[in-house]
Design a protein around this motif. Structure first.
Motif, PDB file in Angstrom:
ATOM      1  N   UNK A  85     -52.373 -84.624  20.434  1.00 30.62           N
ATOM      2  CA  UNK A  85     -53.431 -83.747  20.921  1.00 30.62           C
ATOM      3  C   UNK A  85     -52.930 -82.297  20.891  1.00 30.62           C
ATOM      4  N   UNK A  86     -53.634 -81.435  20.169  1.00 36.03           N
ATOM      5  CA  UNK A  86     -53.164 -80.060  19.988  1.00 36.03           C
ATOM      6  C   UNK A  86     -53.102 -79.286  21.305  1.00 36.03           C
ATOM      7  N   UNK A  87     -54.051 -79.539  22.196  1.00 44.55           N
ATOM      8  CA  UNK A  87     -54.043 -78.836  23.477  1.00 44.55           C
ATOM      9  C   UNK A  87     -52.879 -79.304  24.351  1.00 44.55           C
ATOM     10  N   UNK A  88     -52.619 -80.581  24.321  1.00 39.03           N
ATOM     11  CA  UNK A  88     -51.498 -81.109  25.090  1.00 39.03           C
ATOM     12  C   UNK A  88     -50.178 -80.582  24.527  1.00 39.03           C
ATOM     13  N   UNK A  89     -50.063 -80.567  23.207  1.00 38.04           N
ATOM     14  CA  UNK A  89     -48.839 -80.053  22.587  1.00 38.04           C
ATOM     15  C   UNK A  89     -48.672 -78.562  22.870  1.00 38.04           C
ATOM     16  N   UNK A  90     -49.790 -77.823  22.879  1.00 44.40           N
ATOM     17  CA  UNK A  90     -49.717 -76.398  23.189  1.00 44.40           C
ATOM     18  C   UNK A  90     -49.252 -76.160  24.619  1.00 44.40           C
ATOM     19  N   UNK A  91     -49.766 -76.980  25.539  1.00 40.99           N
ATOM     20  CA  UNK A  91     -49.343 -76.881  26.936  1.00 40.99           C
ATOM     21  C   UNK A  91     -47.850 -77.220  27.063  1.00 40.99           C
ATOM     22  N   UNK A  92     -47.442 -78.273  26.390  1.00 41.16           N
ATOM     23  CA  UNK A  92     -46.034 -78.691  26.459  1.00 41.16           C
ATOM     24  C   UNK A  92     -45.110 -77.605  25.911  1.00 41.16           C
ATOM     25  N   UNK A  93     -45.517 -76.948  24.841  1.00 40.49           N
ATOM     26  CA  UNK A  93     -44.689 -75.880  24.270  1.00 40.49           C
ATOM     27  C   UNK A  93     -44.568 -74.715  25.248  1.00 40.49           C
ATOM     28  N   UNK A  94     -45.658 -74.398  25.919  1.00 43.96           N
ATOM     29  CA  UNK A  94     -45.619 -73.327  26.927  1.00 43.96           C
ATOM     30  C   UNK A  94     -44.667 -73.705  28.064  1.00 43.96           C
ATOM     31  N   UNK A  95     -44.719 -74.980  28.484  1.00 45.86           N
ATOM     32  CA  UNK A  95     -43.819 -75.424  29.550  1.00 45.86           C
ATOM     33  C   UNK A  95     -42.363 -75.314  29.110  1.00 45.86           C
ATOM     34  N   UNK A  96     -42.108 -75.719  27.892  1.00 43.66           N
ATOM     35  CA  UNK A  96     -40.737 -75.677  27.375  1.00 43.66           C
ATOM     36  C   UNK A  96     -40.224 -74.242  27.332  1.00 43.66           C
ATOM     37  N   UNK A  97     -41.032 -73.337  26.833  1.00 43.10           N
ATOM     38  CA  UNK A  97     -40.615 -71.936  26.713  1.00 43.10           C
ATOM     39  C   UNK A  97     -40.399 -71.287  28.078  1.00 43.10           C
ATOM     40  N   UNK A  98     -41.388 -71.434  28.961  1.00 41.14           N
ATOM     41  CA  UNK A  98     -41.323 -70.754  30.259  1.00 41.14           C
ATOM     42  C   UNK A  98     -40.223 -71.318  31.154  1.00 41.14           C
ATOM     43  N   UNK A  99     -40.082 -72.634  31.176  1.00 39.72           N
ATOM     44  CA  UNK A  99     -39.090 -73.229  32.082  1.00 39.72           C
ATOM     45  C   UNK A  99     -37.665 -73.090  31.540  1.00 39.72           C
ATOM     46  N   UNK A 100     -37.522 -73.007  30.222  1.00 38.98           N
ATOM     47  CA  UNK A 100     -36.197 -72.737  29.655  1.00 38.98           C
ATOM     48  C   UNK A 100     -35.742 -71.336  30.047  1.00 38.98           C
ATOM     49  N   UNK A 101     -36.651 -70.389  29.977  1.00 43.45           N
ATOM     50  CA  UNK A 101     -36.333 -69.010  30.375  1.00 43.45           C
ATOM     51  C   UNK A 101     -36.041 -68.936  31.867  1.00 43.45           C
ATOM     52  N   UNK A 102     -36.860 -69.611  32.667  1.00 45.84           N
ATOM     53  CA  UNK A 102     -36.652 -69.595  34.118  1.00 45.84           C
ATOM     54  C   UNK A 102     -35.311 -70.236  34.482  1.00 45.84           C
ATOM     55  N   UNK A 103     -34.974 -71.315  33.797  1.00 41.28           N
ATOM     56  CA  UNK A 103     -33.709 -72.000  34.091  1.00 41.28           C
ATOM     57  C   UNK A 103     -32.513 -71.110  33.778  1.00 41.28           C
TER      58      UNK A 103
END
Length: 210
Positions: A85-103
């Motif tokens: 699902x493109x929307x789910x994958x888009x959400x997951x990519x945002x989570x990966x980017x933002x939480x990697x930076x936050x970590x």
């Protein structure tokens, strides 16, 4: 009465002048000695004072942030691998980017403060990632968005709210204040995905829709 020899008198006068002239030089050298002795002490003085120990509340805030970031990163990677699902994958990519930076920011602050962070997921998050790996298709999509997207971000958002109240260290409080709106945005995004998809494609986690 014997007469004083003029040459002897001149020699005596010259010797006295030489002795009197050398005395100030010896005195000057004697005054300079303490400065030389103090130099090694200055060279061995510590450059900076050790960092103050953080309160338990501050350490707990950093540990909670690290755990939440690691969980979101782990589940996002699973979603990117399993979902179509493109929307789910888009959400997951945002989570990966933002939480990697936050970590990265959490780890940098923890290192500066001498705080040891968890290095692996706790039992709760290990169980969640194992469950996600076992799912597929639409059941996976709705479970990921409802649990990692909504439930986990809601839990993290609550902890960040408490962290702002409990934390003592100004740098810890500043980091919490910076990350909290990002987590809030992630929660809103998850709610919007759930509302947009409805029960026809993202129903109750684990139960296929009819």
């Amino acid at each position: 009465m014997h007469k004083k020899h003029p040459i002897g008198t001149m020699l005596a006068a010259s010797l006295a002048a030489a002795i009197l002239g050398a005395a100030p030089a010896h005195a000057a050298r004697g005054q300079a000695a303490p400065a030389t002795q103090d130099a090694p002490a200055a060279a061995t003085a510590p450059a900076t004072a050790p960092a103050a120990k953080l309160a338990d509340a501050d350490r707990e805030v950093l540990a909670d942030l690290a755990m939440a970031n690691m969980a979101e990163i782990a589940t996002a990677k699973i979603a990117l691998d399993k979902s179509t699902n493109l929307e789910v994958k888009g959400y997951a990519q945002r989570m990966l980017d933002d939480h990697t930076k936050a970590q990265a920011e959490v780890e940098a602050l923890a290192k500066a403060k001498g705080v040891e962070l968890p290095t692996e997921l706790n039992i709760k998050y290990k169980a969640k990632t194992a469950m996600l790996k076992a799912l597929k298709g639409e059941i996976f999509n709705r479970t990921y968005i409802k649990q990692s997207g909504r439930a986990d971000h809601s839990d993290t958002h609550g902890k960040l709210k408490d962290g702002l109240e409990d934390a003592k260290d100004p740098e810890v409080k500043a980091l919490v204040a910076k990350i909290r709106p990002i987590v809030e945005q992630h929660l809103i995004m998850a709610e919007e995905l759930i509302a947009k998809s409805g029960r026809t494609s993202m129903g109750t986690a684990g139960a296929p829709t009819k």
